[in-house]
Design an enzyme around this catalytic site. Structure first.
Site, PDB file in Angstrom:
ATOM      1  N   SER A 141      13.616   3.515   4.999  1.00  0.00           N
ATOM      2  CA  SER A 141      13.439   4.491   6.079  1.00  0.00           C
ATOM      3  C   SER A 141      14.764   5.149   6.444  1.00  0.00           C
ATOM      4  CB  SER A 141      12.861   3.813   7.318  1.00  0.00           C
ATOM      5  OG  SER A 141      11.623   3.208   7.033  1.00  0.00           O
TER       6      SER A 141
HETATM    7  N1  SAH Z   1      11.330  -1.919   5.847  1.00  0.00           N
HETATM    8  C1  SAH Z   1      11.586  -1.352   4.546  1.00  0.00           C
HETATM    9  C2  SAH Z   1      10.729  -0.115   4.305  1.00  0.00           C
HETATM   10  C3  SAH Z   1      10.124  -0.164   2.960  1.00  0.00           C
HETATM   11  S1  SAH Z   1       8.823   0.994   2.645  1.00  0.00           S
HETATM   12  C4  SAH Z   1      13.060  -1.081   4.356  1.00  0.00           C
HETATM   13  O1  SAH Z   1      13.851  -1.299   5.290  1.00  0.00           O
HETATM   14  O2  SAH Z   1      13.467  -0.697   3.258  1.00  0.00           O
HETATM   15  C5  SAH Z   1       7.391   0.035   3.037  1.00  0.00           C
HETATM   16  C6  SAH Z   1       7.164  -1.200   2.201  1.00  0.00           C
HETATM   17  O3  SAH Z   1       5.905  -1.736   2.583  1.00  0.00           O
HETATM   18  C7  SAH Z   1       7.061  -0.956   0.689  1.00  0.00           C
HETATM   19  O4  SAH Z   1       7.996  -1.748   0.028  1.00  0.00           O
HETATM   20  C8  SAH Z   1       5.630  -1.379   0.353  1.00  0.00           C
HETATM   21  O5  SAH Z   1       5.489  -1.976  -0.920  1.00  0.00           O
HETATM   22  C9  SAH Z   1       5.338  -2.374   1.466  1.00  0.00           C
HETATM   23  N2  SAH Z   1       3.932  -2.637   1.733  1.00  0.00           N
HETATM   24  C10 SAH Z   1       2.876  -1.778   1.717  1.00  0.00           C
HETATM   25  N3  SAH Z   1       1.736  -2.415   2.028  1.00  0.00           N
HETATM   26  C11 SAH Z   1       2.065  -3.715   2.248  1.00  0.00           C
HETATM   27  C12 SAH Z   1       1.335  -4.891   2.609  1.00  0.00           C
HETATM   28  N4  SAH Z   1       0.005  -4.872   2.800  1.00  0.00           N
HETATM   29  N5  SAH Z   1       2.007  -6.048   2.746  1.00  0.00           N
HETATM   30  C13 SAH Z   1       3.353  -6.108   2.556  1.00  0.00           C
HETATM   31  N6  SAH Z   1       4.103  -5.042   2.208  1.00  0.00           N
HETATM   32  C14 SAH Z   1       3.460  -3.864   2.057  1.00  0.00           C
END
Ligand code: SAH
Length: 222
Positions: free
Chosen positions: A71
């Site tokens: 993000s």
């Molecule tokens: N907090 C992260 C943002 C990553 S983007 C950071 O600081 O980089 C969102 C993430 O959510 C992705 O890696 C995606 O694979 C994950 N995601 C999506 N659905 C999910 C679920 N049901 N359980 C766990 N992770 C999930």
């Protein structure tokens, strides 16, 4: 003049972070000193792909592979502030991704439980987090829309991917009193950032504005 054979020195990341904090966070109204200090400390450039390091402190999300993103710094700070954490709180994060948000919450003094569904991201990020901070962050690979029942309840829950609803297991695993911050939207890549509060058995929801997150995929997601 003696010319050095060395390449020019890279810009000091601490200075880039200070500029990021002032221009992207303070100027837009982030006030919590604990959040600002964490954003000043955590080396965001280590959480992006090597080829993108020079852009790590820019005012934008960046790709981290597998169609996912880290993000934008402002969004990480804003969600961290909305959580109203205190040091020592147990925080569940759904969507580990790069691990940056988890690291910011740990730098704020929280114990972090973070769940990622994509195996490769889970593996790479778990190794990075072990290297940076051996204690205070627990990683798991699973569908995070089911929460982490074995470690519940949590004082705070943060979801960093957007789904069509607030997953009921997460509300159930929230401590009373507790706060859950999550992007929710009926169409993909366009959500409202919701702050859900549980207090004396009552659950209330506040709309904190429009956001754009990658998909929350799972049992209670897309
Ligand atoms: N907090 C992260 C943002 C990553 S983007 C950071 O600081 O980089 C969102 C993430 O959510 C992705 O890696 C995606 O694979 C994950 N995601 C999506 N659905 C999910 C679920 N049901 N359980 C766990 N992770 C999930």
């Amino acid at each position: 003049m003696i010319r050095s054979a060395q390449p020019p020195r890279a810009v000091d990341p601490r200075r880039l972070r200070e500029r990021m904090v002032q221009e992207q966070l303070v100027r837009r109204g982030i006030e919590d000193p604990v959040v600002l200090e964490a954003m000043r400390t955590v080396p965001r450039h280590l959480f992006v792909q090597e080829a993108l390091r020079a852009q790590a402190y820019e005012d934008t999300p960046l790709p981290i592979g597998y169609g996912q993103t880290i993000s934008q710094p402002y969004i990480v700070a804003r969600m961290s502030e909305l959580l109203e954490t205190r040091p020592g709180m147990r925080v569940l994060e759904i969507g580990t991704g790069s691990g940056y948000q988890a690291m910011v919450l740990a730098a704020m003094g929280c114990t972090v439980f973070t769940v990622e569904r994509i195996r490769e991201l889970y593996t790479v990020t778990s190794a990075l987090l072990r290297h940076l901070k051996p204690r205070g962050i627990h990683t798991k690979r699973d569908d995070g829309t089911l929460g982490m029942p074995e470690a519940a309840p949590f004082d705070r829950i943060i979801v960093t991917a957007g789904g069509p609803e607030v997953p009921l297991p997460l509300v159930n695993q929230l401590e009373d009193p507790g706060i859950l911050v999550i992007p929710v939207g009926g169409v993909r890549r366009a959500q409202r950032l919701l702050r859900v509060r549980k207090e004396r058995g009552t659950v209330t929801t506040e709309d904190m504005g429009g956001v754009v997150f990658v998909d929350l995929v799972g049992n209670h997601g897309w």
